[in-house]
Design a protein around this motif. Structure first.
Motif, short mmCIF file in Angstrom:
data_model
loop_
_atom_site.label_atom_id
_atom_site.label_comp_id
_atom_site.label_asym_id
_atom_site.label_seq_id
_atom_site.Cartn_x
_atom_site.Cartn_y
_atom_site.Cartn_z
N LYS A 1 0.85 -1.19 0.00
CA LYS A 1 0.00 0.00 0.00
C LYS A 1 0.88 1.23 0.00
CE LYS A 1 -0.45 0.29 5.05
NZ LYS A 1 -1.41 0.39 6.18
N ALA B 1 -8.64 8.36 -4.92
CA ALA B 1 -8.18 7.55 -6.04
C ALA B 1 -9.38 7.10 -6.88
CB ALA B 1 -7.42 6.33 -5.53
N THR C 1 -10.78 1.28 -9.06
CA THR C 1 -10.10 0.28 -9.89
C THR C 1 -10.22 -1.07 -9.21
OG1 THR C 1 -7.99 0.75 -8.78
CG2 THR C 1 -8.41 1.92 -10.86
N GLU D 1 -0.88 0.54 -6.38
CA GLU D 1 -1.95 1.49 -6.62
C GLU D 1 -1.43 2.66 -7.43
OE1 GLU D 1 -2.99 4.19 -3.12
OE2 GLU D 1 -2.30 2.39 -2.08
N PHE E 1 1.91 4.83 -6.82
CA PHE E 1 2.59 4.20 -5.69
C PHE E 1 4.07 4.54 -5.63
CE2 PHE E 1 5.33 0.66 -4.36
CZ PHE E 1 4.98 0.57 -3.03
N ARG F 1 -3.46 10.72 -9.69
CA ARG F 1 -4.84 10.23 -9.65
C ARG F 1 -5.72 10.97 -10.65
NH1 ARG F 1 -5.56 9.47 -3.02
NH2 ARG F 1 -4.36 7.51 -2.90
N THR G 1 -5.39 -2.11 -10.74
CA THR G 1 -4.39 -2.02 -9.69
C THR G 1 -4.31 -3.37 -8.96
OG1 THR G 1 -6.10 -1.10 -8.23
CG2 THR G 1 -4.66 0.46 -9.37
N ARG G 2 -3.35 -3.49 -8.03
CA ARG G 2 -3.09 -4.77 -7.35
C ARG G 2 -2.90 -5.88 -8.38
NH1 ARG G 2 -2.29 -2.49 -2.38
NH2 ARG G 2 -3.83 -0.83 -2.17
#
Length: 430
Positions: free
Chosen positions: A5, A18, A21, A62, A65, A190, A205-206
């Protein structure tokens, strides 16, 4: 991936929300897959989507990041190197074409902010580069002359005016570039993401990319829970290239840059009297030292101050004491400033101090290496990567991918280099 994170920072605490997503699950097909959700990838995705290409962006953690959500928020036009040095490295013909093109980087940032209504506290307040020595001042004078020849609104400040503009008398003079400015860097990232989504790009994301493999005329970017097929792949991971997924995204790419760590602190909002004595006209500043210091205010009156740190990210406040000491050296009237935030992130350095675009294979491109000027230059390079996909004329010539020898031993070398540069800076000021 060690971090899952966004680390705590002033920017993470004050950014706009954000965009919505999700993880990539299943199989997709697109015209282009962009790897990396920082300025480079977001700018590329936005420009591609605006031209009607089906674009998928995959981010390991994210949006913003990496360095895009942790930098100093200074919009600095152009390259670290001047036109004479650029001509030595690329030849006069290429330098004459590239130099004015790269000097448009700040213009592009402000154009995108205006066009897409990005809420990122942007201000075209001007950038000051104070000279720590007389030799550095002469270099700035040459740069100012070159910029004035292409019509840039720049000027040289004498020692007294520099002291008045900065609130410190330790510098010999300065270059003032009125094209520069400031923004909230994570909000900008963002905002670019929201703009790209609004134009039809799909952002996930992720979704760390664990490998890029060829399959016929297409490439497959694999993630733990899915994959995306596309004819074109843009690798936009910059200083975090070796952090994506299970390993390096492309052989030799992460070894072509040296990731160094920039550490930053932000004070609590200063009292009005203190605030009025430092950067009274709202400029942002980054000095000429080899181990430079950079500083500015946010809209709440916090003094942000950054410089080089260790060889790893850190949340240990004790690792930031050198920055607090440096604040009091530059601004002696700010004794024991109260610190509200501290954070760190990677900067990607190249051996020639130039950004690079690499053609890694048919349809696979990478752009990276901003050498501390990533807000503007990464945005510009993202647009150039998009242009390569659609076949527009190249501005920055492709560079041959050259892994740096003994890259695995970079940490002790970086430590020694920083010690050496710090010593040179001190000796030159005696």
């Amino acid at each position: 991936m060690n971090q899952t994170k966004m680390p705590e920072s002033l920017w993470a605490s004050t950014a706009i929300g954000a965009p919505d997503t999700s993880k990539l699950e299943g199989k997709l097909h697109a015209d282009v897959v962009v790897i990396g959700g920082g300025y480079t990838g977001l700018s590329a995705a936005l420009h591609l989507a605006e031209q009607g290409l089906d674009t998928v962006l995959l981010e390991a953690v994210e949006i913003g990041f990496g360095a895009s959500g942790r930098n100093g928020g200074q919009i600095i036009p152009g390259l670290r190197v001047g036109p004479a040095e650029l001509a030595q490295r690329l030849g006069s013909a290429q330098a004459e074409r590239i130099y004015p093109a790269t000097e448009s980087s700040a213009d592009l940032v402000f154009q995108l902010i205006d066009r897409h209504g990005i809420d990122c506290q942007s201000s075209r307040c001007g950038f000051i580069q104070p000279a720590a020595t007389n030799a550095a001042l002469k270099v700035s004078e040459l740069r100012a002359d070159a910029l004035q020849r292409i019509g840039a609104p720049v000027e040289m400040l004498d020692r007294q005016t520099t002291a008045e503009k900065l609130g410190t008398n330790i510098y010999h003079g300065a270059l003032l570039d009125n094209r520069g400015g400031a923004l909230q860097p994570l909000s900008y990232a963002r905002g670019l993401a929201k703009a790209a989504i609004g134009k039809g790009a799909k952002l996930y994301t992720r979704s760390p990319v664990t490998g890029v493999i060829r399959d016929g005329n297409e490439w497959i970017a694999k993630t733990p829970m899915g994959e995306t097929r596309a004819e074109n792949v843009l690798i936009c991971t910059n200083g975090y290239t070796d952090s994506q997924g299970a390993g390096a995204l492309w052989p030799g790419l992460s070894q072509s840059i040296i990731p160094v760590y920039s550490f930053q602190v932000a004070t609590l909002p200063l009292e009005k009297k203190q605030r009025e004595t430092i950067l009274p006209d709202g400029h942002v500043a980054s000095d000429s030292k080899r181990l430079l210091s950079y500083f500015r205010f946010d809209q709440e009156g916090r003094l942000l101050f950054g410089g080089r740190g260790g060889v790893n990210d850190s949340s240990d406040r004790r690792k930031f004491t050198h920055l607090i000491t440096k604040i009091t050296e530059i601004f002696p009237h700010l004794q024991q400033p109260e610190i509200g935030f501290h954070w760190s992130g990677r900067v990607a350095i190249t051996t020639d101090h130039l950004p690079h675009i690499h053609s890694l294979a048919n349809g696979v491109y990478a752009g990276l290496g901003y050498n501390g000027r990533g807000v503007a230059m990464a945005t510009l390079l993202g647009s150039w990567l998009a242009a390569k996909v659609v076949g527009s004329e190249d501005v920055l010539p492709e560079s041959k991918l050259k892994p740096i020898p003994f890259h695995n031993w970079r940490r002790p070398f970086v430590q020694l280099a920083q010690l050496g540069k710090g010593l040179q800076d001190r000796l030159e000021q005696l």
